[in-house]
Design an enzyme around this catalytic site. Structure first.
Site, PDB file in Angstrom:
ATOM      1  N   GLY B  46       0.754  -1.009   0.177  1.00  0.00           N
ATOM      2  CA  GLY B  46      -0.044   0.219   0.001  1.00  0.00           C
ATOM      3  C   GLY B  46       0.630   0.996   0.021  1.00  0.00           C
ATOM      4  O   GLY B  46       1.545   1.209   0.774  1.00  0.00           O
ATOM      5  N   GLY B  51       1.724   4.249   4.255  1.00  0.00           N
ATOM      6  CA  GLY B  51       2.030   3.340   3.112  1.00  0.00           C
ATOM      7  C   GLY B  51       3.880   4.148   2.622  1.00  0.00           C
ATOM      8  O   GLY B  51       5.226   4.258   2.801  1.00  0.00           O
ATOM      9  N   SER B 290     -16.696  17.039   1.270  1.00  0.00           N
ATOM     10  CA  SER B 290     -16.271  17.777   2.320  1.00  0.00           C
ATOM     11  C   SER B 290     -16.580  18.365   3.524  1.00  0.00           C
ATOM     12  O   SER B 290     -17.734  18.800   3.514  1.00  0.00           O
ATOM     13  CB  SER B 290     -15.165  18.285   1.912  1.00  0.00           C
ATOM     14  OG  SER B 290     -14.639  19.007   3.226  1.00  0.00           O
ATOM     15  N   ARG B 336     -19.501  12.689  12.838  1.00  0.00           N
ATOM     16  CA  ARG B 336     -20.450  12.913  11.489  1.00  0.00           C
ATOM     17  C   ARG B 336     -21.053  11.441  11.500  1.00  0.00           C
ATOM     18  O   ARG B 336     -21.846  11.820  11.229  1.00  0.00           O
ATOM     19  CB  ARG B 336     -18.565  11.914  10.854  1.00  0.00           C
ATOM     20  CG  ARG B 336     -18.380  12.978   9.576  1.00  0.00           C
ATOM     21  CD  ARG B 336     -17.038  12.288   9.621  1.00  0.00           C
ATOM     22  NE  ARG B 336     -16.413  13.094   9.105  1.00  0.00           N
ATOM     23  CZ  ARG B 336     -14.676  12.881   8.300  1.00  0.00           C
ATOM     24  NH1 ARG B 336     -14.603  12.033   8.209  1.00  0.00           N
ATOM     25  NH2 ARG B 336     -14.189  14.027   7.772  1.00  0.00           N
ATOM     26  N   HIS B 407     -17.825   5.965   4.752  1.00  0.00           N
ATOM     27  CA  HIS B 407     -16.840   6.441   3.432  1.00  0.00           C
ATOM     28  C   HIS B 407     -15.497   5.876   4.781  1.00  0.00           C
ATOM     29  O   HIS B 407     -14.446   5.644   3.952  1.00  0.00           O
ATOM     30  CB  HIS B 407     -16.956   8.398   4.672  1.00  0.00           C
ATOM     31  CG  HIS B 407     -15.825   8.945   4.711  1.00  0.00           C
ATOM     32  ND1 HIS B 407     -14.803   8.961   3.242  1.00  0.00           N
ATOM     33  CD2 HIS B 407     -14.906   9.709   5.195  1.00  0.00           C
ATOM     34  CE1 HIS B 407     -14.304  10.144   3.527  1.00  0.00           C
ATOM     35  NE2 HIS B 407     -14.078  10.716   4.232  1.00  0.00           N
ATOM     36  N   LEU B 447      -5.660  12.077   7.977  1.00  0.00           N
ATOM     37  CA  LEU B 447      -4.857  12.318   7.158  1.00  0.00           C
ATOM     38  C   LEU B 447      -3.297  11.565   8.514  1.00  0.00           C
ATOM     39  O   LEU B 447      -2.131  11.173   8.020  1.00  0.00           O
ATOM     40  CB  LEU B 447      -4.891  13.325   6.681  1.00  0.00           C
ATOM     41  CG  LEU B 447      -5.763  13.573   5.365  1.00  0.00           C
ATOM     42  CD1 LEU B 447      -5.614  15.015   5.124  1.00  0.00           C
ATOM     43  CD2 LEU B 447      -5.787  12.053   4.599  1.00  0.00           C
TER      44      LEU B 447
END
Lengths: 256, 645, 204
Positions: B46, B51, B290, B336, B407, B447
């Site tokens: 990955g 990765g 977003s 969310r 998601h 992230l």
């Protein structure tokens, strides 16, 4: 959404392998909804082909939201189809009319050999980046992020260039199969930012040399790349690359 | 439906106060000297944020690295599609942020189901990530003075999110990719694109390598090394429709699971509230808008269920801004899971909008009136452009229609504090592991986790494994029995898929699986529904193995075969998913059990019985899996009911 | 290509400036012509330099178009531009080699007329440079050949000038439009300037 969709004739390039000669084949596809994306239309075609016992058409795709750069396709002679700043995965069938014949070809370039059908090998782009499209900084030795102020205008211009998705449409659309827009986007991003300055001469010389080695053609400033680019990369970046290149050739210590 | 292990599972969390744990662990870890590093080979599967950053960092340190991905280039991993931003406790806006607050928000956002010590480490290295990315030339948004800009994201009351327009994931990934390519040119990384991992090679209980299929030629290849790092993302595509890329799959993780790696909390799925609704049965994927849009957009539905007026003709008084109504403190910026359930609640009650009634409005009218269209365009231009491309509607003039979609998956392979799985030598990073987000992930944290794992955690902990075992691990040739066995098992699996020669395309079976998952394992789950889902999945697995039709051969480029192989693993995995969701008799984060809710429809946790990570051990296809419980201890953050009111 | 191209443009400007002396009458033009030939050595050096630039330009043109053809490999069955700023489908930038070859043909004719004197020289045997020019510019082959040549010149330079600036990296958003339009104006001025001599000669 309801009611009859479009009836289309698809003229698709089929090629079993890289050594195969390849040919166009015609397929009839009926009742295509105008809300489908172009790739969803190809999905439907493939389902139809599997039913008939013919191997489905191979095409590269992944994120289907216009950012991964995996999808390609020359659609009626236009890279990523007729819309500007749009990838094939974001092209919708409402751009076509009932009864249309759509020609679908792979990217054509010596540096992008066909793997199968519409799938090409774009690893030459990776090799161009590995020649210098980076800042030589190891993990762990970066100073505080705000140590290095970057003027907003420079950051915006760098971001404009950095938006390149590496799909290869620039090469596909250029009559010379030149990779100048791709390469210049990375060179520009790095040369606009202070982080990229220390190795700017090395970078541009190595990247251009690698680009030539890979067999891409040269730029004759027709701006077709800019028009085909789904990320809206400007040919101003090519001028910047040229400037960087000349500066590096004339003034830098590289290659002594 | 499952067995329970006798003893609890140990996460091997270091001792000491929470702020010192990572330092303490680093001091304990074995080191490998620079001269010896070049003798060792690490396999990284990955090339997303986790990765690519891991592969680059390991190579910078001197290890020999082989990096694998199924795409044609490492730059295309799906991290690239992350839009909004990345969190870091830099406190640049001077609004009271700190490592502790980021840690607290993440633990709370995860509904107290994440490992506290991991989350603290994540928060404490978050600042280094931004430094590293800026040094690489990532063009983060800036103020006119040249310093970095921040914005707010869901679940937080400070501005700690760094961003690069609506393309933060792309820029961060390209940064990591550029570091990776630098190591390719230095000869320290060998790239292996268009490879799909098919199996894990384990010898005497220690990870020794992988088997992968060369997607260009169809050839099965064995690659051995001294450690394997899995950074293969999440399994959202088990739902068929998700915001994941088409290629995202569970295969690598599932193959490791079958070789002994525990799979933790598979039922924790994040349903993202702001996606473009489904438009027809040909739909192949869903597109995310977003979360940052909720900074300026207001979510609403008509107050009357049978209001058929166009959105702009509905006066303020007839609109229900239900998030602002229900959660006055956080308003449109609730996490969310909360926002998604609220949208589903409105639509189920008949207030949905659009042709399918499965959508709510996200309206920018007020923001445009307040800041002007140009300001909105500069913040979200590319997202609005994308919306218009897909729907042919102009969101500057009419409100967006949005609906929740799958998601992100918080569950993943179980790892200890060192990110090492239950099979020694197999490390798991990023979305592929389970550790940092508990039952719900906050925006802009994926992230952060991917890069934290890859740049700042794994490079230390891999050394410990290699330091302990490296010198005793002799190279395995292709003729070694365990390599042979893995190669043969991968090949025979491909051949048996080709041999079925039925009538159903892999895509049609995958759609059926997705329907089962969405209906019964989606935003609201019940014991009966989950039990039924497990049965239906088993039946569908039989359909697959008796009726799937894959044309072409195994020894050439064959995308249909790739899809079928991934689907076969999804069909095994989905059953574990349903089992896990069924066993967890509580509601927490993204896991909502209808039996367990408060009077005003909020999730009700059961900390007495379920304050643990459920790590499942494979016992055979169709066999009852073994449940290992790792208790989640909260010493810093008191367990409390999440409230965003 | 850019550097040699711009140098050749420089030559064209000087050359045209000299030739415009035709308008000033026989005396001025003849004086200019004699002055030019006063120092034969210098002239030879200049001519050699010019030839070197010219042949480099030519060599690069052929080399690059051959390379570019190889870089494409198999061509497309269909191909259309995505540019939206085009007035016509026929564009000078796609025809640089063709217009260049056209220019080459014109140059051969021009040199055959004035320098090498390959064609029938009986009309202007022994005449002064001014009368020689007028006589040659009244020759029907020359009239047509030259006017077509100047059209090629315009087409070639209409892309060539701004392209050369781009290739040399002389580009800035503030001045890009200026460069583009002045390049076009320059090309037009050269073509019209040269053509005006042909038309003027008809009245002599």
């Amino acid at each position: 959404m309801s009611g009859q969709g479009m009836n289309l004739t698809l003229r698709v390039w089929r090629q079993a392998g890289s050594e195969d000669k390849g040919e166009f084949r015609f397929y009839q596809l009926n009742n295509v909804s105008e809300h489908m994306s172009f790739l969803e239309m190809l999905d439907v075609l493939n389902e139809q082909l599997i039913k008939l016992g013919e191997e489905p058409v191979a095409f590269d795709h992944d994120c289907r939201e216009g950012i991964c750069g995996m999808c390609s396709l020359m659609i009626n002679g236009q890279a990523h189809g007729p819309d500007n700043e749009t990838t094939t995965c974001q092209l919708h069938m409402r751009r076509f009319r009932d009864g249309d014949t759509i020609t679908i070809e792979p990217w054509r370039a010596k540096a992008f050999p066909v793997i199968r059908d519409l799938v090409v090998d774009r690893t030459s782009f990776d090799r161009v980046i590995s020649a210098g499209g980076f800042v030589s900084v190891n993990a762990g030795n970066a100073p505080d992020a705000n140590c290095l102020p970057v003027p907003k205008q420079d950051q915006e211009k760098a971001m404009d260039a950095a938006a390149c998705i590496g799909c290869g449409a620039c090469v596909a659309a250029c009559k010379n199969a030149s990779a100048m827009l791709f390469t210049s986007a990375k060179v520009s991003q790095m040369s606009l930012l202070p982080q990229g300055k220390p190795e700017r001469a090395r970078r541009v010389l190595n990247m251009v040399a690698r680009m030539d080695e890979e067999g891409f053609g040269s730029c004759t400033n027709t701006s077709e790349c800019e028009a085909a680019c789904p990320a809206g990369i400007s040919v101003d970046n090519i001028a910047r690359l040229n400037r960087e290149y000349l500066k590096a050739v004339v003034f830098s210590d590289e290659g002594i | 439906m499952f067995k329970v292990a006798d003893s609890p599972l140990d996460g091997r969390v270091p001792d000491g106060p929470i702020a010192d744990k990572w330092d303490n662990r680093k001091n304990e870890l074995k080191l490998v000297s620079p001269n010896n590093k070049r003798k060792y080979e690490v396999i990284v599967v990955g090339t997303g944020l986790a990765g690519a950053s891991a592969a680059a960092s390991l190579a910078e340190m001197g290890y020999n690295v082989k990096a694998f991905c199924f795409q044609d280039s490492p730059r295309r991993a799906h991290s690239i599609a992350a839009q909004g931003g990345i969190n870091a406790a830099k406190n640049y806006p001077n609004d009271g942020d700190s490592i502790w607050r980021l840690f607290y928000d993440t633990v709370k956002g995860g509904d107290y189901r994440a490992r506290e010590s991991n989350v603290y480490r994540l928060a404490s290295v978050s600042g280094n990530i931004i430094d590293q990315c800026v040094a690489q030339g990532v063009p983060f948004a800036r103020e006119y003075g040249g310093t970095l800009a921040n914005r707010t994201f869901g679940g937080a009351q400070v501005s700690r999110t760094f961003y690069a327009r609506g393309q933060t994931g792309q820029q961060l990934l390209l940064g990591a990719y550029s570091s990776l390519m630098r190591q390719v040119s230095a000869g320290k990384v060998t790239l292996m694109p268009r490879r799909e991992m098919m199996d894990l090679i384990v010898d005497e209980g220690v990870t020794r390598g992988i088997v992968c299929r060369n997607l260009k030629t169809g050839e099965m290849e064995a690659h051995t090394g001294h450690a394997v790092v899995l950074a293969t993302g999440g399994y959202g595509n088990v739902f068929y429709l998700s915001t994941n890329a088409k290629g995202c799959n569970v295969t690598a993780a599932w193959r490791c699971h079958r070789r002994g790696a525990y799979f933790a909390n598979p039922c924790y799925t994040q349903i993202h509230p702001t996606c473009i609704p489904v438009s027809g049965d040909y739909q192949s994927k869903l597109t995310l808008m977003s979360e940052s849009l909720r900074n300026d957009g207001r979510v609403w539905v008509p107050k009357s269920a049978d209001d058929t007026r166009a959105p702009n003709e509905i006066p303020e008084d007839d609109r229900d801004y239900y998030l602002e109504r229900r959660y006055p403190a956080f308003g449109n910026m609730v996490p969310r899971d909360v926002a998604s359930r609220a949208a589903k609640e409105r639509c189920d009650a008949g207030f949905g909008v659009g042709e399918t009634k499965q959508a709510v409005y996200l309206d920018f009218k007020h923001a445009i009136e307040r800041d002007g269209e140009d300001a909105i365009r500069s913040k979200y231009g590319n997202l609005f452009h994308m919306y218009e491309k897909i729907t042919a509607e102009n969101p500057y003039q009419v409100p967006m229609r949005i609906y929740p979609a799958v998601h992100y998956t918080m569950g993943g392979l179980w790892v200890d504090y060192n990110l090492e799985s239950s099979v020694p030598g197999l490390f798991v990073l990023g979305e592929a592991n389970f550790s940092d987000h508990g039952a719900n992930r906050l925006g802009a944290s994926a992230l952060m986790q991917g890069l934290a794992d890859g740049y700042f955690v794994l490079p230390y902990t891999v050394g410990d494994h290699i330091g302990k075992h490296g010198s005793s691990l002799k190279p395995l040739g292709n003729d070694h029995p365990v390599v042979q066995e893995a190669l043969e098992s991968a090949t025979s699996r491909v051949n048996s898929i080709l041999a079925v020669n039925g009538t159903k395309s892999p895509d049609s079976i995958h759609r059926q699986l997705g329907q089962i998952m969405w209906d019964k394992c989606g935003m609201a789950r019940t014991a009966a529904g989950l039990k039924q889902a497990a049965e239906e999945i088993r039946a569908l697995r039989d359909v697959f193995w008796n009726e799937v039709k894959v044309l072409g051969s195994g020894d050439s480029f064959n995308q249909n075969l790739e899809h079928a192989g991934r689907l076969a693993d999804f069909l095994e995995f989905a059953e574990l998913f349903a089992t896990d969701a069924w066993h967890r008799e509580e509601s927490c984060g993204g896991h909502f059990r209808e039996e367990h809710q408060t009077e005003d429809n909020e999730a009700r946790r059961d900390d007495e019985k379920f304050c643990y990570a459920a790590a499942w051990e494979f016992q055979g296809v169709g066999e009852q899996p073994m449940l290992h419980k790792e208790p989640m201890e909260f010493n810093e953050v008191a367990l409390s009911t999440r409230s965003y009111k | 290509m850019a550097i040699t191209g711009l140098l050749l443009c420089g030559f064209l400007v000087v050359h045209l400036a000299g030739n415009l002396l035709l308008f000033a009458g026989a005396e001025a033009y003849n004086a200019y012509a004699h002055k030019l030939h006063d120092n034969e050595d210098l002239l030879h050096v200049a001519e050699t330099g010019l030839a070197l630039i010219f042949f480099t330009h030519l060599y690069l043109a052929f080399k690059l178009s051959a390379e570019n053809r190889i870089a494409r490999g198999r061509g497309y069955a269909e191909n259309q531009s995505k540019r939206q700023d085009l007035i016509s489908k026929v564009r000078p930038e796609s025809w640089m080699l063709a217009t260049g070859l056209g220019l080459l043909a014109y140059m051969i004719l021009h040199l055959a007329d004035f320098t090498l004197e390959f064609r029938d020289t009986s009309h202007y045997e022994g005449l002064a440079p001014f009368d020689k020019a007028v006589s040659l510019l009244n020759d029907p082959i020359s009239i047509i050949g030259y006017l077509v040549g100047f059209a090629f010149l315009f087409a070639h330079l209409s892309h060539g000038i701004s392209s050369a600036f781009q290739s040399l990296g002389l580009n800035h958003p503030k001045y890009n439009a200026v460069i583009k339009w002045s390049g076009l104006a320059f090309a037009l001025a050269l073509a019209i300037g040269n053509a005006s001599l042909v038309f003027w000669a008809q009245s002599q």
